[in-house]
Design a protein around this motif. Structure first.
Motif, PDB file in Angstrom:
ATOM      1  N   ASN A  71       0.811  -1.209   0.000  1.00 14.77           N
ATOM      2  CA  ASN A  71       0.000   0.000   0.000  1.00 14.77           C
ATOM      3  C   ASN A  71       0.850   1.267   0.000  1.00 14.77           C
ATOM      4  O   ASN A  71       0.422   2.304  -0.520  1.00 14.77           O
ATOM      5  N   GLY A  75       0.614   4.007  -2.696  1.00 18.18           N
ATOM      6  CA  GLY A  75       0.478   5.380  -2.230  1.00 18.18           C
ATOM      7  C   GLY A  75       1.481   6.300  -2.902  1.00 18.18           C
ATOM      8  O   GLY A  75       1.145   7.415  -3.309  1.00 18.18           O
ATOM      9  N   ILE A 274      -6.443  -1.946  -0.743  1.00 20.36           N
ATOM     10  CA  ILE A 274      -7.436  -0.920  -0.411  1.00 20.36           C
ATOM     11  C   ILE A 274      -7.070   0.443  -0.974  1.00 20.36           C
ATOM     12  O   ILE A 274      -7.940   1.248  -1.301  1.00 20.36           O
ATOM     13  N   THR A 275      -5.782   0.711  -1.144  1.00 17.76           N
ATOM     14  CA  THR A 275      -5.357   1.995  -1.692  1.00 17.76           C
ATOM     15  C   THR A 275      -5.823   2.166  -3.136  1.00 17.76           C
ATOM     16  O   THR A 275      -6.014   3.294  -3.605  1.00 17.76           O
ATOM     17  N   PRO A 279      -9.884   4.131  -2.795  1.00 16.01           N
ATOM     18  CA  PRO A 279      -8.887   5.200  -2.640  1.00 16.01           C
ATOM     19  C   PRO A 279      -9.316   6.351  -1.739  1.00 16.01           C
ATOM     20  O   PRO A 279      -8.464   7.080  -1.219  1.00 16.01           O
ATOM     21  N   ALA A 284      -7.146   4.016   3.168  1.00 10.55           N
ATOM     22  CA  ALA A 284      -6.308   4.345   2.014  1.00 10.55           C
ATOM     23  C   ALA A 284      -5.632   5.688   2.221  1.00 10.55           C
ATOM     24  O   ALA A 284      -4.450   5.874   1.864  1.00 10.55           O
ATOM     25  N   TYR A 287      -2.469   5.372   4.282  1.00  9.98           N
ATOM     26  CA  TYR A 287      -1.306   4.924   3.504  1.00  9.98           C
ATOM     27  C   TYR A 287      -0.770   6.046   2.614  1.00  9.98           C
ATOM     28  O   TYR A 287       0.453   6.202   2.467  1.00  9.98           O
ATOM     29  N   LYS A 288      -1.663   6.821   2.030  1.00  9.40           N
ATOM     30  CA  LYS A 288      -1.227   7.915   1.155  1.00  9.40           C
ATOM     31  C   LYS A 288      -0.504   8.995   1.950  1.00  9.40           C
ATOM     32  O   LYS A 288       0.473   9.581   1.475  1.00  9.40           O
TER      33      LYS A 288
END
Length: 317
Positions: A71, A75, A274-275, A279, A284, A287-288
């Protein structure tokens, strides 16, 4: 013109080899022998086309490191970077499953006999799991692991990458030592749960990277808490802010936390992280945000290196 890479079954015997009687990484008949080897002096050699190489590590197994690595890679890609993902865990590769490449055909090779990485979700991936059958055990001694990683890393046509994310196995063993000694790692991301039994190993892992002069980009607290889906009450199953406090105590960056969440587990197991699939979800976004913090640390390290390498201005009057 690409050639299909054919991998025979593993053939373990007294002279443990990869891919039966022939190494499948190249057309040369290279064999990886077991036994005791004197550790040679090695030089870190850059990989053409790759700007940054980061290691995602956890000194303790079972903390969700591979899920974080996948992720984080996605990301980073969401921030308009070209990203690759290398599965360094040759004994228990997770990338084929998590990146939905489990049933994909084996990589092809190009005219230079380099493997063409498999791709999904815009990420170039390479893993030992692409080269052997799913149920085949990999029975290797330490020197063979190092040699295999060199092949996976340097005989893969990565092309241009802003970041290559390396999903390291847990612990501080041969694979990690190979990466630290032979690969010019830009930095390492440490993943841990908040509990004391995991954090004790984090301290050892951080000190190991410091000894081999790999910068620590920061610490990620995984499984930080659980939000009840019915009443939304937050429960800190493994302790409260343990990784955050450890990062502060050790003087390293805290990159962020990720909660325990059913959809993170389900999407990872189904090969639809999930990312990518959700999104805009809070998970998510976690992670980003972690990926954004990693980018900031990479920029700091690269700027410092550019300053150190800058030639002084000499003015003759």
């Amino acid at each position: 013109m690409y050639k299909k890479l054919i991998t025979p079954l593993l053939y373990p015997n007294k002279q443990i080899i990869i891919g039966g009687n022939r190494n499948y990484f190249s057309n040369n008949k290279i064999q990886f022998h077991g036994g005791v080897h004197r550790q040679p002096q090695v030089t870190k050699v850059a990989i053409e086309g790759i700007k940054n190489i980061i290691a995602v590590s956890s000194a303790k197994g079972g903390v969700g490191k591979s899920t974080c690595a996948v992720n984080i890679a996605l990301g980073l890609s969401s921030h308009n970077l070209s990203v690759g993902l290398l599965d360094v865990d040759v004994f228990g590769p997770s990338i084929p499953l998590m990146m939905d490449l489990k049933n994909h055909e084996k990589p092809f090779t190009n005219e230079d006999n380099q493997m063409i990485p498999l791709q999904n979700y815009g990420i170039k991936c390479m893993s030992m799991g692409f080269l052997v059958n799913e149920d085949d055990p990999i029975i290797w001694r330490g020197p063979m692991v190092g040699s295999a990683l060199e092949k996976l890393l340097r005989q893969t046509d990565w092309g241009h990458l802003d970041v290559l994310v390396c999903d390291l196995p847990p612990g501080t063993g041969d694979a990690i030592l190979t990466m630290c000694q032979r690969v010019p790692l830009t930095g390492a991301v440490i993943v841990s749960t908040p509990q004391d039994v995991a954090l004790a190993d984090v301290v050892r892992g951080v000190n190991m990277f410091k000894k081999v002069e790999v910068p620590i980009l920061g610490l990620v607290e995984n499984m930080s808490h659980f939000n009840c889906p019915h009443c939304n009450e937050s429960t800190h199953i493994f302790g409260y802010e343990g990784a955050k406090n450890t990062a502060k105590k050790m003087g390293i960056n805290f990159l962020g936390d990720v909660p325990i969440h059913l959809q993170i587990r389900e999407t990872s197991d189904s090969g639809k992280p999930i990312t990518i699939t959700q999104p805009d979800s809070p998970q998510a976004k976690n992670y980003k945000n972690i990926s954004k913090e990693i980018i900031k640390q990479l920029e700091i390290i690269n700027n410092n290196e550019n300053k150190e390498n800058k030639q002084p201005n000499i003015i003759i009057t």
